[in-house]
Write a protein that holds these residues in place. Structure first.
Motif, PDB file in Angstrom:
ATOM      1  N   GLN A 149       0.972  -0.936  -0.488  1.00 31.77           N
ATOM      2  CA  GLN A 149       0.103  -0.284   0.192  1.00 31.77           C
ATOM      3  C   GLN A 149       0.815   0.873   0.067  1.00 31.77           C
ATOM      4  N   SER A 150       2.137   1.277   0.822  1.00 33.54           N
ATOM      5  CA  SER A 150       2.924   2.629   0.917  1.00 33.54           C
ATOM      6  C   SER A 150       4.016   2.637  -0.428  1.00 33.54           C
ATOM      7  N   ALA A 151       3.903   1.446  -0.973  1.00 36.19           N
ATOM      8  CA  ALA A 151       4.850   1.828  -2.408  1.00 36.19           C
ATOM      9  C   ALA A 151       3.661   2.407  -3.538  1.00 36.19           C
ATOM     10  N   PHE A 152       2.649   2.081  -3.058  1.00 35.70           N
ATOM     11  CA  PHE A 152       2.145   2.923  -4.787  1.00 35.70           C
ATOM     12  C   PHE A 152       1.797   4.466  -4.600  1.00 35.70           C
ATOM     13  N   VAL A 153       2.836   4.873  -5.212  1.00 35.27           N
ATOM     14  CA  VAL A 153       2.433   6.984  -4.922  1.00 35.27           C
ATOM     15  C   VAL A 153       2.297   7.219  -6.128  1.00 35.27           C
ATOM     16  N   VAL A 154       2.556   8.403  -6.293  1.00 34.34           N
ATOM     17  CA  VAL A 154       1.840   9.236  -7.216  1.00 34.34           C
ATOM     18  C   VAL A 154       3.546   9.826  -7.518  1.00 34.34           C
ATOM     19  N   LEU A 183       6.054   1.355  -6.532  1.00 37.60           N
ATOM     20  CA  LEU A 183       7.480   0.489  -5.892  1.00 37.60           C
ATOM     21  C   LEU A 183       8.283  -0.595  -5.936  1.00 37.60           C
ATOM     22  N   VAL A 184       7.319  -1.922  -5.442  1.00 35.25           N
ATOM     23  CA  VAL A 184       7.684  -3.008  -5.464  1.00 35.25           C
ATOM     24  C   VAL A 184       7.708  -3.873  -6.793  1.00 35.25           C
ATOM     25  N   ARG A 185       8.863  -4.205  -7.622  1.00 35.01           N
ATOM     26  CA  ARG A 185       8.964  -4.853  -9.089  1.00 35.01           C
ATOM     27  C   ARG A 185       8.444  -5.664  -8.693  1.00 35.01           C
ATOM     28  N   LEU A 186       6.937  -6.321  -8.994  1.00 37.12           N
ATOM     29  CA  LEU A 186       6.096  -7.099  -8.735  1.00 37.12           C
ATOM     30  C   LEU A 186       6.604  -8.075 -10.114  1.00 37.12           C
ATOM     31  N   HIS A 187       6.975  -9.816 -10.330  1.00 31.58           N
ATOM     32  CA  HIS A 187       6.505 -10.007 -11.771  1.00 31.58           C
ATOM     33  C   HIS A 187       6.020 -12.047 -11.643  1.00 31.58           C
TER      34      HIS A 187
END
Length: 278
Positions: A149-154, A183-187
């Motif tokens: 949740q915190s990794a989703f930024v504008v 910001l978390v690069r999920l693959h």
């Protein structure tokens, strides 16, 4: 741990014979004592594994708190840059840190579930895998949720292309663009991630509700929903570009400044505060 458990399980099935009188069989009693020793060793190893998992979770919580501080500092720099101050708002370093912690937490989740599968084969009274693992997994899930949740930024605040140096100043009938980033690069190609953009959504406006009743209401035209995709370069990570968006006043817009009653045509907005959420 798995090998130790298999050894105990094999010996238990081979030698333990409940319901029979073996009080005069010294060999059987010796086997039972050996079984008891193996069970104590298994229990001790399980408790050590659980303790290590708890320690890793504690370290990851500390790392997450540090990342929250770094993210807050980045938000401050972004706010200053929106006012024209020279500030470094690059997210590559933060993205690397968030991704590393995210990967570590997902690996830890796999490890937790792998250890949890062991108890399906062998369990006993006061088994630490039975009592402690569910609590650890819940704690880990909460950490993952908080991190994502915190990794989703504008990354790029709403801005009109013709006035790029004045972000956050938007006019109706003028296109604007913005960009969000995870910001978390999920693959994981099996799950589609989607970002949505809203203006003045009631659930997110508690701070400015006293003001909103005086302002007109708007809709975001073009597309308010976009799929989060890998950027143009591998370093960009997962981004979502909202381009060519426009604001259109809702019919019966109210009595805000410059309002023209039921007119829903384009109207320049001045001195009105609105909240865009992603």
């Amino acid at each position: 741990l798995e090998d130790l458990q298999d050894t105990f399980d094999f010996s238990y099935k081979m030698y333990y014979q409940p319901g029979q009188d073996h009080s005069r069989d010294p060999e059987y009693l010796q086997q039972v004592q050996a079984l008891q020793a193996k069970l104590q060793s298994l229990d001790r190893q399980r408790r050590e594994v659980v303790a290590q998992l708890q320690q890793l979770l504690g370290r990851s919580e500390t790392l997450r708190d540090f990342l929250q501080q770094e993210l807050s500092a980045w938000r401050d720099r972004q706010q200053r840059s929106c006012l024209g101050a020279p500030a470094d708002t690059c997210l590559l370093q933060l993205q690397g840190w968030f991704t590393a912690l995210g990967e570590g937490l997902f690996q830890l989740l796999q490890l937790l579930r792998g250890v949890g599968e062991l108890r399906q084969k062998v369990t006993y009274e006061q088994d630490p895998l039975q009592t402690e693992l569910p609590l650890l997994e819940k704690r880990l899930q909460e950490q993952l949720t908080c991190l994502l949740q915190s990794a989703f930024v504008v990354e790029q605040q709403p801005c009109m292309p013709n006035t790029p140096k004045r972000p956050l100043v938007l006019r109706t009938a003028n296109k604007f663009c913005t960009r969000a980033r995870l910001l978390v690069r999920l693959h994981d190609r099996n799950h589609r991630m989607e970002a949505n953009i809203h203006i003045d959504r009631s659930g997110d406006t508690t701070l400015i509700l006293p003001l909103l009743h005086r302002f007109r209401k708007f809709n975001i035209l073009t597309s308010s929903s976009k799929t989060v995709l890998v950027g143009d370069s591998p370093r960009e990570g997962l981004v979502c570009d909202f381009q060519y968006l426009t604001l259109k006043e809702q019919k019966g817009g109210g009595s805000g400044k410059g309002s023209r009653g039921t007119n829903e045509g384009p109207l320049a907005v001045t001195e009105e505060l609105h909240l865009i959420t992603f």
